[in-house]
Design a protein around this motif. Structure first.
Motif, mmCIF file in Angstrom:
data_model
loop_
_atom_site.group_PDB
_atom_site.id
_atom_site.type_symbol
_atom_site.label_atom_id
_atom_site.label_comp_id
_atom_site.label_asym_id
_atom_site.label_seq_id
_atom_site.Cartn_x
_atom_site.Cartn_y
_atom_site.Cartn_z
ATOM 1 N N UNK A 36 10.461 -22.147 9.375
ATOM 2 C CA UNK A 36 11.651 -21.309 9.464
ATOM 3 C C UNK A 36 12.914 -22.141 9.679
ATOM 4 N N UNK A 37 12.771 -23.252 10.412
ATOM 5 C CA UNK A 37 13.928 -24.127 10.651
ATOM 6 C C UNK A 37 14.463 -24.717 9.345
ATOM 7 N N UNK A 38 13.566 -24.962 8.390
ATOM 8 C CA UNK A 38 13.985 -25.529 7.098
ATOM 9 C C UNK A 38 14.814 -24.518 6.306
ATOM 10 N N UNK A 39 14.346 -23.259 6.278
ATOM 11 C CA UNK A 39 15.088 -22.208 5.575
ATOM 12 C C UNK A 39 16.470 -22.020 6.204
ATOM 13 N N UNK A 40 16.507 -21.999 7.545
ATOM 14 C CA UNK A 40 17.774 -21.799 8.262
ATOM 15 C C UNK A 40 18.730 -22.971 8.027
ATOM 16 N N UNK A 41 18.165 -24.175 8.005
ATOM 17 C CA UNK A 41 19.008 -25.358 7.787
ATOM 18 C C UNK A 41 19.638 -25.317 6.400
ATOM 19 N N UNK A 42 18.838 -24.966 5.382
ATOM 20 C CA UNK A 42 19.365 -24.887 4.015
ATOM 21 C C UNK A 42 20.474 -23.842 3.934
ATOM 22 N N UNK A 43 20.267 -22.705 4.587
ATOM 23 C CA UNK A 43 21.286 -21.647 4.573
ATOM 24 C C UNK A 43 22.560 -22.115 5.275
ATOM 25 N N UNK A 44 22.395 -22.816 6.396
ATOM 26 C CA UNK A 44 23.556 -23.303 7.152
ATOM 27 C C UNK A 44 24.359 -24.319 6.345
ATOM 28 N N UNK A 45 23.648 -25.189 5.635
ATOM 29 C CA UNK A 45 24.315 -26.260 4.900
ATOM 30 C C UNK A 45 24.912 -25.789 3.571
ATOM 31 N N UNK A 46 24.312 -24.772 2.951
ATOM 32 C CA UNK A 46 24.743 -24.369 1.609
ATOM 33 C C UNK A 46 25.315 -22.957 1.536
ATOM 34 N N UNK A 47 25.056 -22.143 2.565
ATOM 35 C CA UNK A 47 25.518 -20.751 2.529
ATOM 36 C C UNK A 47 24.609 -19.855 1.710
ATOM 37 N N UNK A 48 23.501 -20.392 1.198
ATOM 38 C CA UNK A 48 22.586 -19.628 0.353
ATOM 39 C C UNK A 48 21.295 -19.334 1.119
ATOM 40 N N UNK A 49 20.930 -18.055 1.201
ATOM 41 C CA UNK A 49 19.704 -17.643 1.886
ATOM 42 C C UNK A 49 18.581 -17.579 0.854
ATOM 43 N N UNK A 50 17.964 -18.728 0.614
ATOM 44 C CA UNK A 50 16.940 -18.823 -0.429
ATOM 45 C C UNK A 50 15.693 -18.015 -0.067
ATOM 46 N N UNK A 51 15.347 -17.993 1.202
ATOM 47 C CA UNK A 51 14.166 -17.224 1.617
ATOM 48 C C UNK A 51 14.359 -15.740 1.330
ATOM 49 N N UNK A 52 15.556 -15.229 1.589
ATOM 50 C CA UNK A 52 15.856 -13.813 1.339
ATOM 51 C C UNK A 52 15.690 -13.486 -0.143
#
Length: 203
Positions: free
Chosen positions: A180-196
């Motif tokens: 989950x930390x990986x998904x959150x980190x990607x969203x924080x850095x890019x603004x894109x919620x890929x998991x969603x």
């Protein structure tokens, strides 16, 4: 084209290619020599069951490969969209020994050198040595090694390997994000919620 549309287009392409590959392999299997079913039979499996096992093994191998490639490409796409100057698949010369000649950074943004994995279930102890060398080379080149792995392994031995890698990254001054930390980190850095986006595609 909106980000979601671009990402969905990539997903659709991977899906089509995967199913095309599976159909091609299924045709090939119709012509296979199946004498090895003799051993399957001895171990309590019918020839029909043996075929299904071989078929699913092929499907599984293709699926695992495509799933990994898809998620890694999407993550890099998110980073590239957020940081247009990001460099992809950067090779650095091996400054420690002769093997391998180079090490690769999946995505380089400024001084952040990303290693992106969809999951890593390795139980090979040599994996630690190879990764230690890789991150050391990256660190000595002036970059911060960052590992992003979206799915954590289930087996004890594989988990132990990942915990050692986590410590390795921390000790060398890098960063390690998994699950989950990986998904959150990607969203924080890019603004894109890929998991969603993936969750919207769930059946």
């Amino acid at each position: 084209m909106a980000n979601d549309e671009k990402l969905l287009k990539i997903i659709s392409h991977y899906r089509d290619e995967l199913h095309k590959k599976i159909k091609e392999r299924e045709k090939e299997m119709q012509k296979d020599n199946n004498e090895h079913y003799l051993i399957y039979n001895a171990l309590g499996f019918t020839s029909k069951e043996g075929y299904q096992i071989d078929y699913q093994q092929n499907v599984g191998r293709f699926l695992y490969k495509y799933a990994g490639s898809l998620l890694e490409e999407l993550a890099i796409k998110c980073m590239k969209d957020a940081y247009p100057n990001a460099e992809i698949k950067v090779k650095l010369p091996n400054t420690i020994d002769r093997s391998p000649k180079t090490v690769e950074i999946d995505c380089l943004i400024g001084n952040k050198a990303y290693e992106i994995k969809w999951k890593d279930a390795t139980t090979d102890g040599d994996h630690i040595k190879k990764e230690h060398k890789r991150v050391q080379i990256i660190k000595e080149a002036g970059y911060i090694p960052i590992r992003i792995m979206f799915f954590y392994p289930n087996r004890d031995q594989a988990i132990k390997i990942q915990e050692k890698l986590r410590k390795l990254y921390k000790d060398i001054g890098g960063e390690y994000y998994s699950g989950e930390d990986a998904w959150k980190y990607l969203k924080k850095e890019t603004g894109i919620d890929l998991k969603k986006l993936f969750e919207k595609l769930k059946e």
